[in-house]
Design a protein around this motif. Structure first.
Motif, PDB file in Angstrom:
ATOM      1  N   VAL A 240       0.858  -1.182   0.000  1.00  0.00           N
ATOM      2  CA  VAL A 240       0.000   0.000   0.000  1.00  0.00           C
ATOM      3  C   VAL A 240       0.894   1.232   0.000  1.00  0.00           C
ATOM      4  CG1 VAL A 240      -1.942  -1.101   1.161  1.00  0.00           C
ATOM      5  CG2 VAL A 240      -0.169   0.002   2.529  1.00  0.00           C
ATOM      6  N   PRO A 241       0.448   2.314  -0.640  1.00  0.00           N
ATOM      7  CA  PRO A 241       1.279   3.521  -0.662  1.00  0.00           C
ATOM      8  C   PRO A 241       1.385   4.146   0.724  1.00  0.00           C
ATOM      9  CG  PRO A 241      -0.886   3.969  -1.599  1.00  0.00           C
ATOM     10  CD  PRO A 241      -0.800   2.481  -1.400  1.00  0.00           C
ATOM     11  N   LEU A 242       2.471   4.852   0.959  1.00  0.00           N
ATOM     12  CA  LEU A 242       2.618   5.576   2.206  1.00  0.00           C
ATOM     13  C   LEU A 242       1.538   6.646   2.303  1.00  0.00           C
ATOM     14  CD1 LEU A 242       6.505   6.087   2.359  1.00  0.00           C
ATOM     15  CD2 LEU A 242       5.135   4.302   3.444  1.00  0.00           C
ATOM     16  N   PRO A 247       1.106  13.689  11.036  1.00  0.00           N
ATOM     17  CA  PRO A 247       2.543  13.419  11.000  1.00  0.00           C
ATOM     18  C   PRO A 247       2.911  11.980  10.621  1.00  0.00           C
ATOM     19  CG  PRO A 247       1.789  13.267  13.245  1.00  0.00           C
ATOM     20  CD  PRO A 247       0.583  13.658  12.426  1.00  0.00           C
ATOM     21  N   SER A 248       1.917  11.123  10.343  1.00  0.00           N
ATOM     22  CA  SER A 248       2.232   9.737   9.993  1.00  0.00           C
ATOM     23  C   SER A 248       3.115   9.652   8.764  1.00  0.00           C
ATOM     24  CB  SER A 248       0.936   8.942   9.763  1.00  0.00           C
ATOM     25  OG  SER A 248       0.178   8.843  10.950  1.00  0.00           O
ATOM     26  N   THR A 269      -8.249   5.834   8.748  1.00  0.00           N
ATOM     27  CA  THR A 269      -7.465   6.954   9.232  1.00  0.00           C
ATOM     28  C   THR A 269      -5.983   6.624   9.088  1.00  0.00           C
ATOM     29  OG1 THR A 269      -7.178   8.472  11.110  1.00  0.00           O
ATOM     30  CG2 THR A 269      -7.403   6.128  11.625  1.00  0.00           C
ATOM     31  N   ALA A 270      -5.121   7.583   9.383  1.00  0.00           N
ATOM     32  CA  ALA A 270      -3.687   7.397   9.211  1.00  0.00           C
ATOM     33  C   ALA A 270      -3.013   7.012  10.518  1.00  0.00           C
ATOM     34  CB  ALA A 270      -3.053   8.669   8.663  1.00  0.00           C
ATOM     35  N   THR A 364      -5.821  13.028  14.941  1.00  0.00           N
ATOM     36  CA  THR A 364      -4.520  13.692  15.118  1.00  0.00           C
ATOM     37  C   THR A 364      -3.628  13.557  13.896  1.00  0.00           C
ATOM     38  OG1 THR A 364      -3.397  11.746  16.034  1.00  0.00           O
ATOM     39  CG2 THR A 364      -4.609  13.162  17.590  1.00  0.00           C
ATOM     40  N   GLY A 365      -3.957  12.643  12.990  1.00  0.00           N
ATOM     41  CA  GLY A 365      -3.065  12.345  11.866  1.00  0.00           C
ATOM     42  C   GLY A 365      -2.128  11.195  12.167  1.00  0.00           C
ATOM     43  N   LEU A 366      -2.158  10.717  13.421  1.00  0.00           N
ATOM     44  CA  LEU A 366      -1.427   9.506  13.809  1.00  0.00           C
ATOM     45  C   LEU A 366      -2.293   8.820  14.859  1.00  0.00           C
ATOM     46  CD1 LEU A 366       2.414   9.278  14.582  1.00  0.00           C
ATOM     47  CD2 LEU A 366       0.710   7.595  15.324  1.00  0.00           C
ATOM     48  N   ASP A 367      -3.266   8.044  14.369  1.00  0.00           N
ATOM     49  CA  ASP A 367      -4.328   7.495  15.227  1.00  0.00           C
ATOM     50  C   ASP A 367      -4.118   6.041  15.617  1.00  0.00           C
ATOM     51  OD1 ASP A 367      -5.651   9.922  15.176  1.00  0.00           O
ATOM     52  OD2 ASP A 367      -6.868   9.391  13.434  1.00  0.00           O
ATOM     53  N   PHE A 368      -3.044   5.428  15.137  1.00  0.00           N
ATOM     54  CA  PHE A 368      -2.745   4.053  15.540  1.00  0.00           C
ATOM     55  C   PHE A 368      -1.271   3.782  15.306  1.00  0.00           C
ATOM     56  CE2 PHE A 368      -3.897   3.766  11.038  1.00  0.00           C
ATOM     57  CZ  PHE A 368      -2.835   3.045  10.515  1.00  0.00           C
TER      58      PHE A 368
END
Length: 402
Positions: A240-242, A247-248, A269-270, A364-368
């Motif tokens: 999968v693409p980045l 901030p992920s 989400t990212a 937040t853009g970094l959820d996991f």
């Protein structure tokens, strides 16, 4: 600093087949390294240590590129999961014990064993400095020969030579294998600094600028420079693409959703895939749904969710939906290895879950963070050449080992 039991030994292999991109066939070269779990650091439980690393990574996106890369606050010295390898620098080589980190990208030495100049040492005259939250180093940049193994020798590799360090007792520095952009701003008068993997690729030692990671619960695994090792997978590697979400996007970031049984607990989400995080961390709102669905209670001593034997028998599959493919974590895959309960300060007869709270609600853009507890069930590939992350099933995906 690293008072913990060795959990597994991992072998680094230079070249293997890549599912997506043909690689040049070269003789395999290996380098043994150890993987350890720091269950308790500075009286903090494993969940709080992982959460601190996650929150530092979330903070990345609020800073400018130069400030962010030059002063990364991601904890490595106090990480819950650490990796060390013997790496040679110079010719003849001096051996250094280096932490392997996928969350940072500079390679440097000198925290314990002094740097020894040889005929291959070139002082660039540039200063280098990186902060890791709980630790830091500063010094000079050198170009030198770095030997990972007989088949993995890099000439002219940028390394930091530390004149000042903090928080690196018992190790000599770091072998950085994170994304190259994390080096921006770390070396004076310099943009991005090629990592060891970048240079292996540019010099033709490997055919793809990529790193494959294989873990097996409670046993040996391997890192593969140049792609993936098909002998360790039971499916093709799905790429999968980045993610483009900050901030992920500064790390090995992907987009995914998570369902528990048939119920969605985290919409698409990212987040990131990270070997340096021990647990699986999810946004607080998703974590609350997971806790409610499983009936688990929070154990204050370990910081982990705890369930009864009856609740374990009723655990449903936790599905990670990534790029149209579902990666299911079975009930056994959702629990901490019971043989290691006491290493966490837990009860040997209790059942603890490896899913935990990242410390903030989704958005937040970094959820996991899919950490080691996820990666020990699936093969992963970190591909800089094609800006993608790959995953595949292994013989451990459905293992009953915990």
């Amino acid at each position: 600093m690293l008072n913990s039991n060795a959990l597994l030994s991992i072998v680094l292999i230079a070249i293997s087949a890549v599912d997506a991109t043909p690689l040049r066939r070269e003789p395999a070269s290996t380098l043994g390294f150890t993987h350890r779990v720091n269950a308790r650091v500075a009286n903090a439980n494993i969940a709080s240590v992982d959460r601190a690393r996650a929150q530092a990574m979330q903070h990345t996106g609020s800073e400018s590129m130069s400030k962010r890369a030059g002063s990364s606050s991601v904890s490595i010295t106090n990480a819950a999961t650490v990796y060390t390898a013997q790496v040679g620098v110079g010719s003849p080589a001096t051996q250094y014990t280096l932490l392997i980190d996928t969350g940072s990208s500079n390679t440097w030495v000198g925290a314990s064993t002094p740097y020894k100049r040889t005929d291959t040492s070139v002082d660039t005259g540039h200063s280098v400095s990186v902060a890791y939250g709980s630790g830091s180093f500063s010094g000079e940049e050198f170009l030198d020969t770095v030997t990972l193994s007989s088949g993995l020798v890099i000439t002219g590799q940028s390394i930091g030579v530390a004149s000042s360090t903090q928080g690196f007792n018992g190790v000599d520095g770091i072998l950085g294998v994170g994304p190259t952009d994390l080096t921006v701003g770390t070396v004076s008068n310099t943009g991005a600094v090629p990592t060891v993997i970048d240079n292996l690729y540019s010099k033709g030692t490997i055919g793809t600028d990529a790193l494959g990671v294989y873990f097996a619960p409670g046993s040996a695994g391997e890192l593969t420079f140049g792609g993936s090792d098909s002998s360790k997978t039971t499916s093709s590697v799905n790429y999968v693409p980045l993610t483009t979400t900050s901030p992920s996007s500064f790390y090995w970031g992907i987009d995914q959703s998570i369902t528990y049984g048939s119920s969605t607990i985290l919409s698409t989400t990212a987040g990131i895939v990270d070997t340096g995080t021990t647990l699986i961390l999810i946004a607080t709102d998703a974590f609350n749904k997971y806790q409610s669905a499983t009936g688990a209670t929070l154990d204050s001593n370990t910081g982990l969710l705890m369930i009864t034997s009856d609740q374990y028998a009723n655990l449903q599959t936790l599905n990670f939906n990534i790029g149209g493919t579902t990666y299911g974590l079975t009930a056994n895959g959702q629990i901490w290895p019971r043989s290691l309960n006491t290493d966490l300060g837990g009860n040997s007869n209790s059942i603890y879950l490896v899913v935990n709270d990242i410390g903030s609600n989704s958005g937040t853009g970094l959820d996991f963070i899919n950490g080691y507890s996820f990666l020990q069930r699936f093969y992963s590939v970190y591909d800089t050449t094609n800006r993608q992350v790959g995953l595949a099933t292994t013989s451990s995906t459905n293992a009953v080992s915990n």
